[in-house]
Design an enzyme around this catalytic site. Sequence first.
Site, PDB file in Angstrom:
ATOM      1  N   LYS A 224     -40.789 -15.704  33.028  1.00 33.96           N
ATOM      2  CA  LYS A 224     -39.730 -15.587  33.019  1.00 33.96           C
ATOM      3  C   LYS A 224     -38.886 -16.590  32.613  1.00 33.96           C
ATOM      4  O   LYS A 224     -38.768 -18.558  32.651  1.00 33.96           O
ATOM      5  CB  LYS A 224     -38.903 -15.630  34.077  1.00 33.96           C
ATOM      6  CG  LYS A 224     -39.485 -14.329  34.813  1.00 33.96           C
ATOM      7  CD  LYS A 224     -39.075 -13.205  34.818  1.00 33.96           C
ATOM      8  CE  LYS A 224     -39.490 -11.836  35.260  1.00 33.96           C
ATOM      9  NZ  LYS A 224     -39.287 -10.753  34.520  1.00 33.96           N
ATOM     10  N   ASP A 252     -40.293 -13.812  28.577  1.00 32.25           N
ATOM     11  CA  ASP A 252     -39.402 -12.763  29.338  1.00 32.25           C
ATOM     12  C   ASP A 252     -37.798 -12.815  29.578  1.00 32.25           C
ATOM     13  O   ASP A 252     -37.655 -13.728  30.576  1.00 32.25           O
ATOM     14  CB  ASP A 252     -39.762 -12.169  30.517  1.00 32.25           C
ATOM     15  CG  ASP A 252     -39.263 -10.892  30.786  1.00 32.25           C
ATOM     16  OD1 ASP A 252     -37.759 -10.425  30.547  1.00 32.25           O
ATOM     17  OD2 ASP A 252     -39.410  -9.976  32.025  1.00 32.25           O
ATOM     18  N   GLU A 278     -39.696 -10.905  25.763  1.00 31.69           N
ATOM     19  CA  GLU A 278     -39.620  -9.447  25.944  1.00 31.69           C
ATOM     20  C   GLU A 278     -37.682  -9.586  26.398  1.00 31.69           C
ATOM     21  O   GLU A 278     -37.258 -10.466  26.559  1.00 31.69           O
ATOM     22  CB  GLU A 278     -40.576  -9.304  27.209  1.00 31.69           C
ATOM     23  CG  GLU A 278     -39.937  -8.464  28.051  1.00 31.69           C
ATOM     24  CD  GLU A 278     -40.554  -7.663  28.958  1.00 31.69           C
ATOM     25  OE1 GLU A 278     -41.746  -8.101  29.336  1.00 31.69           O
ATOM     26  OE2 GLU A 278     -40.502  -7.668  29.766  1.00 31.69           O
ATOM     27  N   GLU A 305     -37.700  -1.825  29.110  1.00 34.15           N
ATOM     28  CA  GLU A 305     -37.782  -1.111  30.927  1.00 34.15           C
ATOM     29  C   GLU A 305     -36.660  -0.552  31.429  1.00 34.15           C
ATOM     30  O   GLU A 305     -36.004  -0.026  32.389  1.00 34.15           O
ATOM     31  CB  GLU A 305     -37.995  -3.016  32.077  1.00 34.15           C
ATOM     32  CG  GLU A 305     -37.160  -2.925  32.223  1.00 34.15           C
ATOM     33  CD  GLU A 305     -37.301  -4.814  32.765  1.00 34.15           C
ATOM     34  OE1 GLU A 305     -38.161  -5.635  32.299  1.00 34.15           O
ATOM     35  OE2 GLU A 305     -37.067  -4.662  33.617  1.00 34.15           O
ATOM     36  N   ASP A 328     -41.307   2.514  31.000  1.00 33.61           N
ATOM     37  CA  ASP A 328     -41.081   2.381  32.951  1.00 33.61           C
ATOM     38  C   ASP A 328     -41.214   3.834  33.537  1.00 33.61           C
ATOM     39  O   ASP A 328     -40.531   4.780  33.272  1.00 33.61           O
ATOM     40  CB  ASP A 328     -39.295   1.277  33.829  1.00 33.61           C
ATOM     41  CG  ASP A 328     -39.539   1.816  34.570  1.00 33.61           C
ATOM     42  OD1 ASP A 328     -39.633   0.051  34.997  1.00 33.61           O
ATOM     43  OD2 ASP A 328     -39.736   2.269  35.474  1.00 33.61           O
ATOM     44  N   HIS A 355     -43.732  -1.700  31.733  1.00 35.16           N
ATOM     45  CA  HIS A 355     -43.282  -2.656  32.700  1.00 35.16           C
ATOM     46  C   HIS A 355     -43.265  -1.743  34.540  1.00 35.16           C
ATOM     47  O   HIS A 355     -44.210  -0.807  34.443  1.00 35.16           O
ATOM     48  CB  HIS A 355     -41.237  -1.999  32.770  1.00 35.16           C
ATOM     49  CG  HIS A 355     -40.818  -3.407  33.706  1.00 35.16           C
ATOM     50  ND1 HIS A 355     -40.352  -2.314  34.728  1.00 35.16           N
ATOM     51  CD2 HIS A 355     -40.571  -4.332  34.214  1.00 35.16           C
ATOM     52  CE1 HIS A 355     -39.830  -2.833  35.343  1.00 35.16           C
ATOM     53  NE2 HIS A 355     -39.612  -4.208  35.058  1.00 35.16           N
TER      54      HIS A 355
END
Lengths: 447, 447
Positions: A224, A252, A278, A305, A328, A355
Site C-alpha cells: 500500500k 496500491d 493500482e 475493485e 471484485d 481483487h
Amino acid sequence: MSPTPARITAVDTHDIRFPTSRELDGSDAMNPDPDYSAAYVVLRTDAADGHEGHGFAFTIGRGNEVQVAAIDALRGHLLGRDLDALCADPATLNRDLIGDSQLRWLGPEKGVMHMAIGAVVNAVWDLAAKRAGLPLWRLLAEAEPEWLVGQIDFRYLTDALTPEEALALLRRGREGAGERTARLLERGYPAYTTSPGWLGYDDAKLTRLAARAVADGFTQIKLKVGADLDDDIRRCRVARAVIGPTVRMAVDANQRWDVDEAIRWTKALAAFDPYWIEEPTSPDDILGHAAIRRAVAPVKVATGEHVHNRIVFKQLLQAGALDVVQIDAARVGGVPENLAILLLAAKFGVPVCPHAGGVGLCELVQHLSMFDYVALTGTTEDRVIEYVDHLHDHFLDPVVIRQGHYTAPTAPGFSAALRPEALARYTYPGGEFWAADLDATKKGHAA
Amino acid sequence: MSPTPARITAVDTHDIRFPTSRELDGSDAMNPDPDYSAAYVVLRTDAADGHEGHGFAFTIGRGNEVQVAAIDALRGHLLGRDLDALCADPATLNRDLIGDSQLRWLGPEKGVMHMAIGAVVNAVWDLAAKRAGLPLWRLLAEAEPEWLVGQIDFRYLTDALTPEEALALLRRGREGAGERTARLLERGYPAYTTSPGWLGYDDAKLTRLAARAVADGFTQIKLKVGADLDDDIRRCRVARAVIGPTVRMAVDANQRWDVDEAIRWTKALAAFDPYWIEEPTSPDDILGHAAIRRAVAPVKVATGEHVHNRIVFKQLLQAGALDVVQIDAARVGGVPENLAILLLAAKFGVPVCPHAGGVGLCELVQHLSMFDYVALTGTTEDRVIEYVDHLHDHFLDPVVIRQGHYTAPTAPGFSAALRPEALARYTYPGGEFWAADLDATKKGHAA
C-alpha cells in the site's frame, strides 16, 4: 398429480462486523481503520435437499446496516420463486432485479443497491451450484456456452461486445477445457499476497512478512502507498531488498491521488520496479486512468475493485486505460455481470487479476478466475488472484493456499457460507463479541 | 462567560411517498409507474431563532426506506455540531461526510450513500441561508469568491479545473451581478416544460398540453421517447404540428438505448427537428455519449440527472460528450458538488439546463441556475430549467412560473420544506393516505 414445486421460503439477512481495525489489518491510504464487514444473506427453501444459498456484500464497517436494508428491499423479488425454474435460468431473477424501475432510480446499477443485487444473485448461484453438486467454477466451466450467454445482460455493452462475439469466445474457450481442469486440480491457480504491505505495519513487520511471502512460494507481493512519499520510497526499498529483483512488487494507492499527482508519485517509485500501480485515482475516472497509463509506462495500471459495473469496465478497456482488470466478486451485480466483464477483458486481451481479501472475497472470486482459465482465456500467464490471510477461518469452505497457489475448491457451491459460530459472535450489535465490547465501552465511560 | 453555542440537536428523517403511479404522471420508457418519493430530513437546533434545515433525496418509490436508512447513518456526523461554525463553513461537514472512510466504501461518491450526503448537505445550506435571511441563490451570488472556492472539493478535478481557475471564473462572474439580480427579480429565469410529453399520455392529451404550454409562454417543451419508434414518430409529428417550427422540442429516452440504437433512433426522429436528445444511453457511458454526439449532430446531446458525481461530469466535458449539462439538485453531494459542476461547465463553455420535476427538484434547482446567471456565467442564453407542474402544492415555498419563467424566490432558504400536512398524509406506510390505502387493499384481498 405433480408434486408442489420447491420454492424460496425465506431471505434471512445478517449484519456481520469483524473488529479488524484493532489490529490495523487492512489499513491503507484511504481506509485507515476498517472493520471488515458483510451484509450477509441466506436464501432458504422448502426443498427436501435442505440446501441454502449464501451471499454477501463486503463493507468496511459503518453503513453495513444500510447495505442490509438494501438486501431486505429485494426480498419481494425472491420469496415464493420456483426453485427449479430459478436455478435452471437465474437470469429471470436478474432481469427482475435490474429491471425494477423504482429500485433502479437508486443507482442505476451502482452503490448500495447494486451491491445488494450482487449479494442475492451470488446467493442464487451458490444455491444452483450446490443443487448441481458442483463447485461454482466447474458449473460455469461445464455449462453450455449458449446458456451462459443467455445469463448475461448485454445492455449498454453491444458497441464493444455482442452476444454473438461472446458466444464465439466461450466456444473457443471450451477447447481443451478437460486438460486444463486436470491441471488446475493438480497445481491450483497462482496467487499474490498483500499481507506484508498494509500501511499500518512498521518496517520490521514488512520485512518479516515479505520474506515469508517469498518463502511460501508467492511470486508477487503488493504494498500500500499514497500517504507519504518518503515513507513509500523507504518501504519500497525495504521490500525490494527482501524479495530480490525477480519477484513482482505491485503498489496500491487506493484512489488517493489526482491525475497529475498519480503520475509524479508513480514515477518517483519507478526505481523500485513496481509491477503495477493500482487505483491511482478515482475509480470513476476512465480518462484519468488513460492519461496516467500513457505517462507511467512501463509500470502497468490496474483498477476495478471499486468499478461499479460492466459499463465502466467497458470504457476502461475501450479507452486503453488499464493493463490489468481487477474484478471484485461482491461489488457488481454478481456472477452474470462478472461473466460479462471477464468476456470484455478476454475480447480486449487484457488479463484479469481479481481483487480479494476483505470478508470472503478470496473464497468467492477464485471460482471466477478458475472458470476464466479453464473455459475462457485458457491461460494463467500474467494472471494472479489477490490473497490476504485473514478471516478465512470463519468460512465453512475456506480457501487453501499451497506454494503460492489457490487450490481448486471441490465442495459444491460458491464457498460463500460463514460458520454459524461467526454469525453468533460477530453479528452487530447483538452478537457475543459486540455485546461484550459495547458493554465494556459503557462501563469505561461510567468509571 | 460566553453563552453556550447553539448546536444541531436532532436529525429527523421521513419516508414520504406520493401515489403518482395512479395517474401515469412521470411515466417514461424506463420508469413506467413511479411513485414520486422523498427521503426527507429535518435538522433541528437549540438556537433561539427556531430555524430548521430541510433537505431530501428524490426517489421513485420502492427503496425509499433504504435511502432513509442511509441518511440515518449520517446522524452521528451532525448531532452536536456548533451551528455558527457549521453555517460559516459548511465544508467542514462535507469533508467529514465524504471523508468517512467506512461509509465511502459504499460508493465511493455514488448511489444511495452519496444521495444521502446530498440531502443533509442541502439541509445545512437551507439552514445557513435562513439564518442569513437570504434565498439560497442570493447567498451564493453575494458570497465572497474565495469563500465559495473553499466550499468545493476539488479532489479528482484538478486535471480539468484548479481552485485558481475557479476563483478567476467566480471573480469575473461577479462583474455586473447587481444589474443581473435586478433583471432576474423582474423577469425570472427561463423554463421549459415536460408536462405535455409523458409516455402514458394519449395524443389528445399531448395535443392539449402542448398547445397550453405554448400559450403559457414556454419556448421549449420535452417529449419522452424510446419505448416504440413508430409511436415516437407519431407523437413527435403531433407535437411539432401543435407548437410550430420555432418552439424548441427536446426528446428524452431515459437511458433506454445502446449506443448504436441511440444513433439510429435519434436520426429517425431528426425530421421533427428535436433540439436535444436526453439520456440516450447509460449515464455511466461517457465514451458512448461522445460517439452518439458525433453521429447525431446537429441534434444536441444532453445528460446529467443520473450522473452521480463531479468526476463523471468532468469526463463528459473532457470527452466532448455533451452539449447540455443537466445538473440535478438532489443526486450528487449537495450544493458544493453542484457548484463544482457549474464551474466545470462554465470553464468548458457548455450551458447548464437543470433536470427538475420529481418531488421538489424544481424548488431546489432554480437557486443553482439563478446563481449561475447572476454570478458565474452571466447569461441565460440557451439555458432553461425543466418545469413539471405537479406536487408543488405540497411545498411551503413552491416555485412560481410566469410567462414560461421561474420567478426568483425571495423567502430565505433553499425552498426545500414540505408542508406539515404533506408529511402527515404521505408518510409511508403510516400516513393518512397510505394507511387508508393499505387498509383498502387488505379488505379487497379479504373480500
